[in-house]
Design an enzyme around this catalytic site. Structure first.
Site, PDB file in Angstrom:
ATOM      1  N   CYS A 111       0.773  -1.345  -0.050  1.00 44.87           N
ATOM      2  CA  CYS A 111       0.130   0.032  -0.041  1.00 44.87           C
ATOM      3  C   CYS A 111       0.748   1.147  -0.294  1.00 44.87           C
ATOM      4  O   CYS A 111       0.321   2.311  -0.245  1.00 44.87           O
ATOM      5  CB  CYS A 111      -0.884   0.019   1.264  1.00 44.87           C
ATOM      6  SG  CYS A 111      -2.063  -1.300   1.201  1.00 44.87           S
ATOM      7  N   HIS A 248      -3.299   7.317   2.116  1.00 45.95           N
ATOM      8  CA  HIS A 248      -3.750   6.179   1.655  1.00 45.95           C
ATOM      9  C   HIS A 248      -5.265   5.700   2.326  1.00 45.95           C
ATOM     10  O   HIS A 248      -5.165   5.958   3.436  1.00 45.95           O
ATOM     11  CB  HIS A 248      -2.652   4.933   2.341  1.00 45.95           C
ATOM     12  CG  HIS A 248      -3.301   3.702   2.073  1.00 45.95           C
ATOM     13  ND1 HIS A 248      -3.745   3.297   0.785  1.00 45.95           N
ATOM     14  CD2 HIS A 248      -3.094   2.523   2.903  1.00 45.95           C
ATOM     15  CE1 HIS A 248      -4.288   1.867   1.087  1.00 45.95           C
ATOM     16  NE2 HIS A 248      -3.733   1.685   2.159  1.00 45.95           N
ATOM     17  N   ASN A 278     -10.151  -0.199   0.031  1.00 48.29           N
ATOM     18  CA  ASN A 278      -8.664   0.084   0.258  1.00 48.29           C
ATOM     19  C   ASN A 278      -8.014  -0.572  -1.363  1.00 48.29           C
ATOM     20  O   ASN A 278      -8.324  -1.709  -1.489  1.00 48.29           O
ATOM     21  CB  ASN A 278      -8.245  -0.796   1.322  1.00 48.29           C
ATOM     22  CG  ASN A 278      -6.601  -0.801   1.478  1.00 48.29           C
ATOM     23  OD1 ASN A 278      -5.902  -0.448   0.496  1.00 48.29           O
ATOM     24  ND2 ASN A 278      -6.129  -1.053   2.710  1.00 48.29           N
TER      25      ASN A 278
HETATM   26  N1  COA Z   1     -18.687  -8.610   9.291  1.00 49.66           N
HETATM   27  C1  COA Z   1     -19.157  -9.023  10.499  1.00 49.66           C
HETATM   28  N2  COA Z   1     -18.310  -9.230  11.561  1.00 49.66           N
HETATM   29  C2  COA Z   1     -16.958  -9.163  11.390  1.00 49.66           C
HETATM   30  C3  COA Z   1     -16.336  -8.955  10.067  1.00 49.66           C
HETATM   31  C4  COA Z   1     -17.301  -8.587   8.866  1.00 49.66           C
HETATM   32  N3  COA Z   1     -16.954  -8.353   7.848  1.00 49.66           N
HETATM   33  N4  COA Z   1     -15.075  -9.029  10.127  1.00 49.66           N
HETATM   34  C5  COA Z   1     -14.795  -9.669  11.331  1.00 49.66           C
HETATM   35  N5  COA Z   1     -16.067  -9.405  11.883  1.00 49.66           N
HETATM   36  C6  COA Z   1     -16.249  -9.866  13.615  1.00 49.66           C
HETATM   37  C7  COA Z   1     -15.003 -10.640  14.012  1.00 49.66           C
HETATM   38  O1  COA Z   1     -15.269 -11.906  13.747  1.00 49.66           O
HETATM   39  C8  COA Z   1     -15.149 -10.388  15.592  1.00 49.66           C
HETATM   40  O2  COA Z   1     -16.183 -11.076  16.228  1.00 49.66           O
HETATM   41  P1  COA Z   1     -16.019 -11.829  17.722  1.00 49.66           P
HETATM   42  O3  COA Z   1     -15.724 -10.400  18.661  1.00 49.66           O
HETATM   43  O4  COA Z   1     -17.470 -12.172  17.924  1.00 49.66           O
HETATM   44  O5  COA Z   1     -14.596 -12.451  17.479  1.00 49.66           O
HETATM   45  C9  COA Z   1     -15.645  -8.906  15.429  1.00 49.66           C
HETATM   46  O6  COA Z   1     -16.324  -8.563  14.264  1.00 49.66           O
HETATM   47  C10 COA Z   1     -14.588  -7.738  15.839  1.00 49.66           C
HETATM   48  O7  COA Z   1     -13.542  -7.881  15.273  1.00 49.66           O
HETATM   49  P2  COA Z   1     -12.187  -6.965  15.694  1.00 49.66           P
HETATM   50  O8  COA Z   1     -11.259  -7.650  14.878  1.00 49.66           O
HETATM   51  O9  COA Z   1     -12.283  -6.782  16.966  1.00 49.66           O
HETATM   52  O10 COA Z   1     -12.734  -5.562  14.758  1.00 49.66           O
HETATM   53  P3  COA Z   1     -12.023  -4.436  14.895  1.00 49.66           P
HETATM   54  O11 COA Z   1     -12.751  -3.234  15.391  1.00 49.66           O
HETATM   55  O12 COA Z   1     -10.545  -4.445  15.255  1.00 49.66           O
HETATM   56  O13 COA Z   1     -11.987  -3.869  13.309  1.00 49.66           O
HETATM   57  C11 COA Z   1     -10.719  -4.037  11.340  1.00 49.66           C
HETATM   58  C12 COA Z   1     -11.454  -4.804  12.456  1.00 49.66           C
HETATM   59  C13 COA Z   1     -10.136  -4.933  10.294  1.00 49.66           C
HETATM   60  C14 COA Z   1     -11.756  -3.132  10.426  1.00 49.66           C
HETATM   61  C15 COA Z   1      -9.653  -2.965  11.745  1.00 49.66           C
HETATM   62  O14 COA Z   1      -8.935  -3.629  12.900  1.00 49.66           O
HETATM   63  C16 COA Z   1      -8.773  -2.459  11.037  1.00 49.66           C
HETATM   64  O15 COA Z   1      -9.339  -1.450  10.285  1.00 49.66           O
HETATM   65  N6  COA Z   1      -7.463  -2.738  10.890  1.00 49.66           N
HETATM   66  C17 COA Z   1      -6.642  -1.883   9.870  1.00 49.66           C
HETATM   67  C18 COA Z   1      -6.694  -2.886   8.773  1.00 49.66           C
HETATM   68  C19 COA Z   1      -6.411  -2.078   7.450  1.00 49.66           C
HETATM   69  O16 COA Z   1      -6.422  -1.148   7.250  1.00 49.66           O
HETATM   70  N7  COA Z   1      -5.497  -2.837   6.785  1.00 49.66           N
HETATM   71  C20 COA Z   1      -4.657  -2.492   5.632  1.00 49.66           C
HETATM   72  C21 COA Z   1      -3.753  -1.608   5.808  1.00 49.66           C
HETATM   73  S1  COA Z   1      -3.012  -1.039   4.320  1.00 49.66           S
END
Ligand code: COA
Length: 321
Positions: A111, A248, A278
């Site tokens: 990215c 980004h 993204n």
């Molecule tokens: N739909 C519904 N539920 C989902 C899901 C989806 N698409 N994806 C994950 N979940 C669930 C998980 O299973 C988890 O359930 P549980 O609590 O029963 O185990 C719950 O949602 C919470 O997941 P969590 O990982 O704690 O959520 P979060 O608040 O950390 O958000 C991201 C997840 C990925 C959105 C966040 O961590 C993020 O944006 N990280 C940066 C990622 C990124 O930008 N990457 C690219 C960089 S270049």
């Protein structure tokens, strides 16, 4: 001598897939995706190749710059999802565009790829070796997604953006910062093809992107503001001098956190995350074209571009438009 962006272009695939569309094929919801990321829909490539998307984005950028393909000295494409392992996307683009006098090679910094390609172009221009360079960032990430992994596949989209950079006495890139931390590479990962020769017993599993979302989130909110401040300091500027921050587009909460840490209002952080998701290396050039086509960039404006992602890698540049 400076490197000035004098034309931009972008191209997204035709097929728009909304969060509601995804909720019909997996256990997710518009509410979950929207509230956690700011993403409402994304474009996914069905018919298009990355070379086609990148070529169309490049033609638009060349047209705005008033540069003919044969006048290009170099093509730098940033991607982790080229159509072919060989030849690279840049060489495919050279053929498509008829850029017969360019040298062409790809850069993979995930990215951050467009930032690294732009900064490499800047160095070629500053050294006097090149005058006009086409810098492209694009991805068809949907082919690298595990569509059974709802925590990852909902975040990404496909598309390509391009910028023509040329030598200029007055306007252009003022400073850049780049960095990497390979020790944390496992946070965002996609294995390559496995060893395969008569002496290896191989599995036929296809490799897909996997991610520790919270790790990447923490890395982004810590690193991006620091990189931006470093780049501004190198340019002898402060955040108050900046007209627009083109970041980004990974997650609106990451952008909000950067805006808060820098004490800069969100109005200065344009976003197309809602419609694009993204697009990895395509993200910064597509957003740059988005703001350029909407007349949001004025000659002499100070702009910050910044990317971050797998590697882990990050890069920021300050430029005068
Ligand atoms: N739909 C519904 N539920 C989902 C899901 C989806 N698409 N994806 C994950 N979940 C669930 C998980 O299973 C988890 O359930 P549980 O609590 O029963 O185990 C719950 O949602 C919470 O997941 P969590 O990982 O704690 O959520 P979060 O608040 O950390 O958000 C991201 C997840 C990925 C959105 C966040 O961590 C993020 O944006 N990280 C940066 C990622 C990124 O930008 N990457 C690219 C960089 S270049």
């Amino acid at each position: 001598m400076k490197s000035r962006i004098c034309g931009t272009g972008s191209m997204l695939p035709n097929r728009v897939v909304t969060n509601d569309d995804l909720s019909k094929i997996m256990d997710t919801s518009d509410e979950w995706i929207r509230s956690r990321t700011g993403i409402c829909s994304r474009h996914l490539a069905v018919e298009e190749s990355l070379t086609e998307l990148a070529a169309q984005a490049s033609r638009k950028a060349l047209e705005e710059a008033g540069v003919k393909p044969e006048e290009l000295d170099m093509i730098l494409a940033a991607t982790l999802s080229a159509d072919k392992l060989l030849p690279c996307l840049s060489c495919e683009l050279q053929r498509e565009l008829g850029a017969v006098n360019a040298v062409a090679f790809d850069i993979n910094a995930a990215c951050s790829g467009f930032m690294f390609a732009l900064q490499t172009a800047d160095m070629y221009i500053k050294s006097g070796q090149c005058q006009r360079i086409l810098v492209v960032g694009g991805e068809i990430l949907s082919k690298l997604m595990d569509w059974n992994d709802r925590s990852t596949c909902v975040l990404f989209g496909d598309g390509a953006g391009a910028a023509v950079v040329r030598a200029d006495e007055e306007y252009g890139i003022l400073s850049s910062v780049q960095g990497s931390d390979g020790a944390k590479g496992d946070a965002l990962l996609c294995e390559g093809r496995r060893n395969n020769n008569p002496y290896v017993s191989n599995s036929t599993d296809l490799p897909y992107v996997s991610m520790n979302g919270q790790e990447v989130y923490k890395f982004a909110v810590r690193t991006v503001p620091k990189a931006i401040l470093e780049a501004l300091q190198k340019a002898d500027l402060t955040v108050e001098d900046v007209d627009l921050f083109v970041l980004h587009q990974a997650n609106i909460r990451i952008i909000e956190s950067v805006s808060k840490r820098l004490k800069v209002p969100m109005e200065k952080f344009p976003s197309n995350l809602e419609e694009c998701g993204n697009i990895s290396a395509g993200s910064v050039p597509i957003l740059l074209d988005y703001v350029n086509q909407r007349g949001m960039l004025h000659k002499g404006d100070k702009i910050v571009l910044a990317g971050f992602g797998a590697g882990l890698t990050w890069g920021a540049s300050v430029l005068t438009w």
